[in-house]
Design an enzyme around this catalytic site. Structure first.
Site, mmCIF file in Angstrom:
data_model
loop_
_atom_site.group_PDB
_atom_site.id
_atom_site.type_symbol
_atom_site.label_atom_id
_atom_site.label_comp_id
_atom_site.label_asym_id
_atom_site.label_seq_id
_atom_site.Cartn_x
_atom_site.Cartn_y
_atom_site.Cartn_z
ATOM 1 C CB SER A 32 -71.083 -63.435 -10.330
ATOM 2 O OG SER A 32 -70.227 -64.311 -10.011
ATOM 3 C CG ASP A 70 -66.581 -61.601 -4.583
ATOM 4 O OD1 ASP A 70 -66.150 -60.838 -3.779
ATOM 5 O OD2 ASP A 70 -67.041 -61.370 -5.318
ATOM 6 C CE LYS A 98 -64.286 -60.059 -5.935
ATOM 7 N NZ LYS A 98 -64.904 -58.753 -5.795
ATOM 8 C CD GLU A 100 -67.951 -54.976 -5.210
ATOM 9 O OE1 GLU A 100 -68.555 -54.015 -4.991
ATOM 10 O OE2 GLU A 100 -68.265 -55.938 -6.007
ATOM 11 C CD GLU A 162 -67.198 -55.977 -12.561
ATOM 12 O OE1 GLU A 162 -67.987 -56.106 -13.033
ATOM 13 O OE2 GLU A 162 -66.494 -56.220 -11.348
#
Length: 243
Positions: A32, A70, A98, A100, A162
């Site tokens: 982010s 991330d 991390k 996804e 999320e």
């Protein structure tokens, strides 16, 4: 009942130091940063090099919290690429990485190489075409639930959920041993995470899942305006701030 887990993002040395001093359990150097720090439109533009630059800064500051790197889009397209880049995040100071989505081949190769993995299901910003709540219909909810159970069996460390319905998050949390961390997933997760710049009012994002706890942007703007005024009126520097 175990205490709730607290995760927060950080993107540089000052924010890493502040978040660590508060005593959160996990600090996520999230992709982010693409939007809230680097000014990109979404997370799809940030590179491994940019992520590592910020990761190193955060990790230099952190003394207590567990740091999570991330991995950005395309940094884990194959198991070999994933391992190569995950090692870079660990070398930069992270204790976990991390990824996804449900990626069993990648999870397995990282685990084999003793790299701890945090999973992420629900809304996946790196690949999402539209940002919206996931798992609202039965088919999607079943897929997310099954992926969560499969990831749990693979031995991931944490699972971020999320933007999914609260009841789906509860069902997943009750069904797996892996601690769940919610962001827009309701109260039933084992912990919560938000983006630092969102909760302190430094970003422009005001999604339903975000609660503002401060208005730092207003404070910074006020301080800058006062400095400008005092320079123009020759009130700064005064004798106290001169040698």
């Amino acid at each position: 009942m175990s205490p709730k887990l607290v995760m927060m993002t950080a993107y540089d040395y000052p924010t890493g130091k502040l978040v660590d001093e508060v005593g959160v359990d996990f600090i996520l150097i999230g992709d982010s940063l693409a939007m809230v720090v680097l000014g990109y439109a979404d997370t799809k533009s940030v590179t491994v090099a940019e992520m590592l630059h910020h990761t190193k800064a955060v990790c230099r500051a952190v003394k207590k919290s567990v740091t999570i790197g991330d991995m950005p889009i395309h940094s884990y397209n194959t198991p070999d690429i994933a391992l190569k880049n995950a090692k870079k995040f660990i070398a930069a100071g992270c204790q976990m990485v991390k990824i996804e989505g449900y990626q069993p081949d990648i999870f397995n190769v990282l685990k084999k190489n003793h790299i701890k993995v945090v999973g992420h299901l629900g809304l996946l910003p790196q690949t999402a075409k539209v940002y919206k709540v996931q798992g609202k219909d039965a088919k999607d909810a079943k897929k997310i639930f099954q992926d969560a159970k499969s990831m749990d069996k693979l031995g991931i460390e944490l699972l971020i959920l999320e933007c999914i319905p609260s009841l789906l998050a509860k069902k997943i949390t009750d069904a797996i041993d892996t601690p769940t961390i919610g962001i827009g997933a309701g109260i039933h997760c084992d912990g919560q995470v938000l983006v630092l710049h969102d909760i302190i009012g430094l970003s422009d994002f005001q999604g339903r899942m975000v609660k503002r706890y401060a208005n730092v942007k207003q404070d910074i703007r006020s301080a800058l305006s006062r400095f400008k005024k005092e320079v123009l009126t020759e009130k700064f520097p005064d004798q106290k701030h001169s040698f």
